[in-house]
Design a protein around this motif. Structure first.
Motif, short mmCIF file in Angstrom:
data_model
loop_
_atom_site.label_atom_id
_atom_site.label_comp_id
_atom_site.label_asym_id
_atom_site.label_seq_id
_atom_site.Cartn_x
_atom_site.Cartn_y
_atom_site.Cartn_z
N CYS A 3 0.47 3.21 4.58
CA CYS A 3 1.84 3.75 4.61
C CYS A 3 2.05 4.40 5.96
CB CYS A 3 2.04 4.79 3.52
SG CYS A 3 2.09 4.11 1.87
N GLN A 11 5.19 11.13 4.66
CA GLN A 11 4.94 9.79 4.17
C GLN A 11 6.21 9.22 3.55
OE1 GLN A 11 1.81 9.52 1.24
NE2 GLN A 11 0.98 7.75 2.26
N THR A 13 8.29 5.78 1.58
CA THR A 13 8.07 4.70 0.64
C THR A 13 8.07 3.38 1.39
OG1 THR A 13 9.20 5.97 -1.07
CG2 THR A 13 8.94 3.61 -1.47
N GLY A 36 4.20 4.83 -2.25
CA GLY A 36 4.87 6.05 -1.85
C GLY A 36 4.32 7.22 -2.65
N LEU A 37 4.82 8.40 -2.36
CA LEU A 37 4.36 9.60 -3.05
C LEU A 37 4.90 9.62 -4.48
CD1 LEU A 37 4.95 12.21 -0.22
CD2 LEU A 37 2.82 11.06 -0.82
N GLY A 38 4.15 10.23 -5.36
CA GLY A 38 4.59 10.35 -6.75
C GLY A 38 3.89 9.33 -7.64
N ARG A 72 10.93 6.01 -4.76
CA ARG A 72 10.08 7.03 -5.35
C ARG A 72 10.72 8.38 -5.03
NH1 ARG A 72 4.43 5.70 -5.68
NH2 ARG A 72 4.29 3.74 -6.81
N SER A 74 9.69 11.33 -4.55
CA SER A 74 9.02 12.20 -3.57
C SER A 74 9.05 11.66 -2.15
CB SER A 74 7.57 12.43 -3.99
OG SER A 74 7.53 13.08 -5.24
N SER A 75 9.30 10.34 -2.00
CA SER A 75 9.24 9.78 -0.64
C SER A 75 10.43 8.90 -0.29
CB SER A 75 7.92 9.02 -0.43
OG SER A 75 7.69 8.10 -1.47
#
Length: 109
Positions: A3, A11, A13, A36-38, A72, A74-75
């Motif tokens: 990523c 970071q 997605t 991605g985050l999460g 996502r 978070s990202s």
């Protein structure tokens, strides 16, 4: 997979296609993976700018041509990936290319 980091170091997605050729073509049995985050269960998919019924999946094999994105919380939203159903395609490897790199091109009918 990897990523890339945004300029701020956060970071983002990413939507990765396998096999890693551009453009992606439907008859290559393309698998899209959202990174991605999460958690995976928080993934929302979009096809042709409309929410699409693959929520909660991290990856899937494409069965329809179109432009895909994943989200996502978070990202954020990924850049789009277009999957074509053209009869003749000239493909290049996905990923960064620099001047002087040896490149394998793929012409498929």
């Amino acid at each position: 997979g990897w990523c890339p980091l945004s300029p701020a170091g956060v970071q983002t997605t990413q939507l990765l296609g396998e096999p890693p050729w551009i453009p992606a073509v439907l008859w290559d049995q393309v698998t899209l993976t959202c990174q991605g985050l999460g958690t995976t269960s928080a993934t929302t998919w979009y096809k042709d700018d409309q929410r699409w019924g693959q929520e909660g999946l991290n990856s899937f094999t494409v069965t329809e041509s179109g432009t895909y994105m994943c989200y996502r919380p978070s990202s954020g939203l990924s850049p789009p990936v277009t999957v074509l159903n053209d009869k003749l395609v000239l493909q290049v490897p996905a990923g960064p290319l620099l001047e002087g790199d040896m490149v394998t091109l793929r012409c498929r009918v």
